[in-house]
Design a protein around this motif. Structure first.
Motif, PDB file in Angstrom:
ATOM      1  N   GLN A   1      12.046  18.307  -1.374  1.00 57.72           N
ATOM      2  CA  GLN A   1      10.811  18.964  -0.941  1.00 57.72           C
ATOM      3  C   GLN A   1       9.665  18.641  -1.879  1.00 57.72           C
ATOM      4  O   GLN A   1       8.511  18.529  -1.466  1.00 57.72           O
ATOM      5  N   ARG A   2      10.025  18.516  -3.152  1.00 56.81           N
ATOM      6  CA  ARG A   2       8.964  18.197  -4.138  1.00 56.81           C
ATOM      7  C   ARG A   2       8.312  16.856  -3.833  1.00 56.81           C
ATOM      8  O   ARG A   2       7.089  16.724  -3.868  1.00 56.81           O
ATOM      9  N   ASP A   3       9.113  15.861  -3.472  1.00 57.90           N
ATOM     10  CA  ASP A   3       8.554  14.539  -3.145  1.00 57.90           C
ATOM     11  C   ASP A   3       7.742  14.598  -1.860  1.00 57.90           C
ATOM     12  O   ASP A   3       6.690  13.940  -1.730  1.00 57.90           O
ATOM     13  N   LEU A   4       8.242  15.392  -0.911  1.00 59.29           N
ATOM     14  CA  LEU A   4       7.490  15.519   0.340  1.00 59.29           C
ATOM     15  C   LEU A   4       6.141  16.196   0.110  1.00 59.29           C
ATOM     16  O   LEU A   4       5.132  15.831   0.746  1.00 59.29           O
ATOM     17  N   ASP A   5       6.097  17.190  -0.768  1.00 63.40           N
ATOM     18  CA  ASP A   5       4.824  17.865  -1.059  1.00 63.40           C
ATOM     19  C   ASP A   5       3.813  16.908  -1.700  1.00 63.40           C
ATOM     20  O   ASP A   5       2.621  16.912  -1.382  1.00 63.40           O
ATOM     21  N   LYS A   6       4.298  16.106  -2.669  1.00 64.63           N
ATOM     22  CA  LYS A   6       3.396  15.137  -3.310  1.00 64.63           C
ATOM     23  C   LYS A   6       2.827  14.143  -2.293  1.00 64.63           C
ATOM     24  O   LYS A   6       1.636  13.833  -2.281  1.00 64.63           O
ATOM     25  N   THR A   7       3.718  13.676  -1.423  1.00 68.43           N
ATOM     26  CA  THR A   7       3.263  12.702  -0.422  1.00 68.43           C
ATOM     27  C   THR A   7       2.289  13.353   0.556  1.00 68.43           C
ATOM     28  O   THR A   7       1.306  12.741   1.003  1.00 68.43           O
ATOM     29  N   GLY A   8       2.535  14.629   0.874  1.00 66.90           N
ATOM     30  CA  GLY A   8       1.627  15.331   1.780  1.00 66.90           C
ATOM     31  C   GLY A   8       0.225  15.441   1.215  1.00 66.90           C
ATOM     32  O   GLY A   8      -0.769  15.329   1.935  1.00 66.90           O
TER      33      GLY A   8
ATOM     34  N   THR B   1       0.477   8.000   5.540  1.00 71.68           N
ATOM     35  CA  THR B   1       1.148   8.751   6.615  1.00 71.68           C
ATOM     36  C   THR B   1       2.519   8.147   6.907  1.00 71.68           C
ATOM     37  O   THR B   1       3.526   8.871   7.082  1.00 71.68           O
ATOM     38  N   LEU B   2       2.593   6.836   6.992  1.00 78.42           N
ATOM     39  CA  LEU B   2       3.873   6.174   7.235  1.00 78.42           C
ATOM     40  C   LEU B   2       4.847   6.397   6.081  1.00 78.42           C
ATOM     41  O   LEU B   2       6.069   6.549   6.284  1.00 78.42           O
ATOM     42  N   GLU B   3       4.360   6.468   4.879  1.00 79.95           N
ATOM     43  CA  GLU B   3       5.206   6.717   3.708  1.00 79.95           C
ATOM     44  C   GLU B   3       5.796   8.115   3.773  1.00 79.95           C
ATOM     45  O   GLU B   3       6.990   8.331   3.463  1.00 79.95           O
ATOM     46  N   GLN B   4       5.001   9.109   4.170  1.00 83.35           N
ATOM     47  CA  GLN B   4       5.474  10.493   4.293  1.00 83.35           C
ATOM     48  C   GLN B   4       6.574  10.586   5.352  1.00 83.35           C
ATOM     49  O   GLN B   4       7.595  11.263   5.169  1.00 83.35           O
ATOM     50  N   GLU B   5       6.380   9.910   6.467  1.00 83.64           N
ATOM     51  CA  GLU B   5       7.369   9.945   7.542  1.00 83.64           C
ATOM     52  C   GLU B   5       8.682   9.275   7.116  1.00 83.64           C
ATOM     53  O   GLU B   5       9.787   9.729   7.459  1.00 83.64           O
ATOM     54  N   ARG B   6       8.597   8.215   6.349  1.00 80.45           N
ATOM     55  CA  ARG B   6       9.803   7.522   5.867  1.00 80.45           C
ATOM     56  C   ARG B   6      10.619   8.427   4.948  1.00 80.45           C
ATOM     57  O   ARG B   6      11.856   8.503   5.053  1.00 80.45           O
ATOM     58  N   LEU B   7       9.947   9.139   4.028  1.00 80.61           N
ATOM     59  CA  LEU B   7      10.628  10.039   3.109  1.00 80.61           C
ATOM     60  C   LEU B   7      11.316  11.176   3.855  1.00 80.61           C
ATOM     61  O   LEU B   7      12.422  11.632   3.481  1.00 80.61           O
ATOM     62  N   ARG B   8      10.658  11.674   4.896  1.00 80.65           N
ATOM     63  CA  ARG B   8      11.236  12.781   5.657  1.00 80.65           C
ATOM     64  C   ARG B   8      12.539  12.341   6.338  1.00 80.65           C
ATOM     65  O   ARG B   8      13.533  13.080   6.383  1.00 80.65           O
TER      66      ARG B   8
END
Length: 731
Positions: A139-146, A126-133
């Protein structure tokens, strides 16, 4: 669970504690028993003497109190041991019952660990997803992290649910198990306290009993006044309460005195002439001497044999009244047996006029043969005299037959080599203390060659050497070839030998070390008769295969000192300690099995004697030495043919075989036959009872043994031997 296991350890330790207390109490009780018995040996002279009975009784009761506590605690140990065994079974069952709880514990531990890891993984994603945002990732990286966050969240939720289920099961199992363990511990503590309570009650009861004994002792001492003691002394020593009247002078009656001298087969009475004739006759002793009757043939012979056969089954060990009586009876019967023509008891009755060979002619004009040398001369069997007020060592007795004591070394027999010299000289033996009467020359201990205890000077701090000898006598009667008709009795003696140097150690020490020993293999003995003058034992001993004894050191020292004064040149002195009777099992207990066969016709008699060596009868099989077989044959024997060669005695009409040693190593493993044919002039013969003699060194039939207890003494030699007593066979 570990706490429960510690409870079992506590139970075992409590058992060890009580067992140690038992050992202490038993030792104390036995010591008090010894002390009580020692009071019996204190001086019985003087006005103080009656008080020793008070000491003895009180001390005996104290010993009983402690030994009773020993018995109670031993019973308590059995209960504790049973509880320990039951406890072990219960613990094993409990371990099986709580296995499910153990699984629940392990399950919740593993789920807790997995839950923690899934939680950390979810938080990390979850913290990794928030850092990327925040960094403006594509968007592709955000989708993978999601997707990763979603999977981590689902796994985390799954472990939360599993943990909830495992926690519920864990709490339920743990509660049940905790209650189970608590019940076990409560019951354990209750049971342990009950054991301690029983222990406490037993000790308290003993203390109460000891207090009562002490109170009784004080009362007895207070009630025994000086006047009572003086009165008892006066009554024991007084000769009467009335003074004797005066003695008047009496004139001598010459006529009455002259008439008294002319009386025939009567004795003059020293009583006054006023005595009645009836009283005079009652006080006279009538003596009638009959000459020895000649051999009157078979009838007397068979009567003698029947008496012997009847006596074999009635051998018993019984106390006798006085040593002088035993000696006189033995000597008298020995003399009468020497005069009897049908004597089957002495197995070497032949003199130098004997001839040996496969064929022996009979001469009726030969001189009467010499009678046998006695197994033990008359002087040797007389021990020092004993106080008449005390019982002597019980003697082995054959009903109707006097058992002639055998020495540790057999007598030298003709045509045979003498056996090895035994370390204990029988001439020195005594079965009790000597009295104030001086020892005669015939019963004075003599010096003998010995490999026994060293007579060198001994110091009071040295380990004192003693020797022991076990001598057994086997009596047997065989009837034909039927083993069920075999009658067997076995008796034995135990003798201790003391070196001369030990006397100085005993007399110089106010309290020499008590000599105690343990008699081993007593389960094979039917009866044990200790020398009551010298030997004590504890009747409460429970082990049937051993029996502990200890000696009265004061009485032993007195005897050895008196024996030394009578014969200061002796190097050692023997003391008969105890006699015993061995359990027998018919023919299986005989070292040499016998079977006799007769074939009698008017002109000839054929005889066959089968023998078989039986090693199973002995504790340690050894050779039978100096085997001799004596057979009486009537019917006017004119010649004899025998195999192996036998000796014929014409005067006594007896045939004698002298055999070499018999053992498992000899021909046919100790089995063989004796055969003979007798030519007759006045046949047919009457089948007679034959007698056998042998001895064996180094072993006994019973296997009884001795082990010294305590310190201060060492066993320098142990001698074992058995020999035949009445060993007979009939067809």
């Amino acid at each position: 669970y570990h706490n429960m296991k510690h409870g079992q350890i506590s139970s075992k330790e409590l058992t060890d504690f009580i067992r140690e207390r038992v050992t202490i109490e038993e030792t104390y009780g036995r010591s008090m028993t010894k002390l009580a018995k020692s009071a019996s040996n204190f001086s019985q002279l003087g006005t103080f003497a009656p008080l020793w009975d008070v000491f003895k009784t009180s001390t005996e009761k104290l010993a009983v109190c402690h030994l009773e506590l020993v018995r109670k605690l031993q019973e308590l140990i059995k209960e504790v041991q049973k509880y320990v065994d039951d406890q072990a079974k219960a613990h094993k069952k409990t371990k099986e019952e709580v296995a499910a709880t153990l699984e629940a514990v392990q399950n919740i531990q593993s789920i807790s660990q997995a839950l923690q890891k899934s939680k950390e993984n979810y938080f990390s994603k979850t913290l990794e997803q928030e850092r990327l945002r925040k960094e403006g990732a594509t968007q592709r990286d955000l989708d993978k992290t999601g997707l990763k966050v979603k999977k981590a969240m689902e796994a985390y939720k799954s472990f939360v649910e599993k943990y909830a289920a495992a926690k519920s099961e864990f709490e339920q199992k743990m509660a049940e198990t905790a209650e189970k363990f608590q019940v076990i511990e409560e019951n354990h503590i209750i049971h342990m306290k009950e054991i301690v309570q029983s222990y406490s009650c037993s000790v308290e009861e003993t203390h109460v009993q000891i207090g009562e004994v002490q109170k009784e002792f004080v009362n007895n001492m207070e009630n025994t006044s000086v006047e009572n003691l003086i009165q008892k002394f006066a009554e024991s020593k007084g000769t009467g309460k009335e003074r004797p009247g005066p003695i008047d002078f009496e004139e001598c009656n010459v006529a009455a005195a002259t008439e008294g001298k002319n009386k025939n087969k009567k004795y003059n009475s020293f009583y006054s002439s006023s005595d009645s004739e009836e009283e005079d006759d009652r006080r006279k002793i009538h003596v009638e001497i009959k000459p020895v009757q000649p051999d009157n043939g078979t009838h007397q012979h068979r009567a003698t044999i029947d008496e012997l056969k009847a006596s074999i089954g009635n051998i018993t060990l019984s106390p006798s009244t006085a040593m002088c009586t035993l000696f006189n009876l033995s000597l008298c019967l020995f003399v009468s047996s020497r005069l009897a023509d049908n004597d089957l008891l002495f197995l070497d009755p032949f003199g130098p006029s004997l001839t040996a060979g496969s064929s022996s002619s009979v001469s009726s004009s030969s001189a009467p043969p010499n009678r046998p040398t006695t197994p033990l001369n008359a002087a040797a069997i007389v021990p020092p005299p004993r106080p008449s007020s005390r019982p002597k060592l019980p003697a082995a007795k054959l009903a109707g037959i006097t058992e002639i004591a055998r020495p540790f070394s057999p007598p030298k027999l003709s045509n045979s080599s003498p056996p090895p010299t035994a370390p204990l000289a029988r001439a020195e033996s005594s079965s009790s203390l000597s009295s104030n009467t001086s020892l005669s020359a015939s019963n004075t201990p003599t010096v003998g060659t010995s490999r026994g205890p060293s007579p060198v000077t001994l110091g009071s701090q040295d380990t004192l050497p003693i020797a022991v000898a076990f001598t057994e006598s086997v009596n047997a009667y065989f009837k034909g070839a039927d083993p069920k008709k075999c009658i067997v009795k076995i008796t034995g003696d135990m003798t201790l030998s003391f070196p001369t140097g030990i006397i100085k150690v005993f007399t110089s020490s106010p309290s020499p070390s008590v000599l105690s020993f343990s008699l081993k293999n007593t389960s094979k003995l039917e009866q044990i008769l200790p020398n009551q003058q010298l030997l004590h034992s504890d009747s409460s001993q429970s082990d049937t295969n051993t029996k502990d004894f200890w000696l009265n050191m004061g009485a032993l020292t007195t005897f050895l000192r008196k024996a030394s004064e009578q014969n200061p040149a002796a190097s050692y002195y023997n003391v008969d300690i105890l006699k015993y009777q061995v359990c027998s099992n018919g023919i299986q207990s005989t070292p040499l099995n016998l079977a006799v066969y007769w074939k009698c016709t008017p002109s000839t008699t054929d005889l066959r004697v089968d023998y078989h060596y039986n090693p199973e009868s002995m504790a340690q099989p050894g050779p039978l030495c100096n085997v001799q077989v004596l057979v009486p044959v009537d019917g006017g024997v004119t010649s004899m043919q025998s195999l192996p060669s036998a000796i014929w005695n014409a005067e006594q009409s007896k045939s004698l075989w002298k055999l070499s040693d018999i053992s498992e190593k000899t021909e046919n493993e100790g089995s063989g036959s004796l055969r003979a044919r007798f030519e007759l002039s006045d046949g047919p013969s009457n089948p007679a009872t034959l007698a056998v003699q042998f001895f064996s060194e180094g072993s006994t039939l019973s296997g009884v043994d001795m082990e010294l207890l305590g310190t201060g003494y060492r066993l320098s030699l142990s001698k074992k031997r058995f020999a035949t007593g009445r060993y007979m066979a009939d067809c």
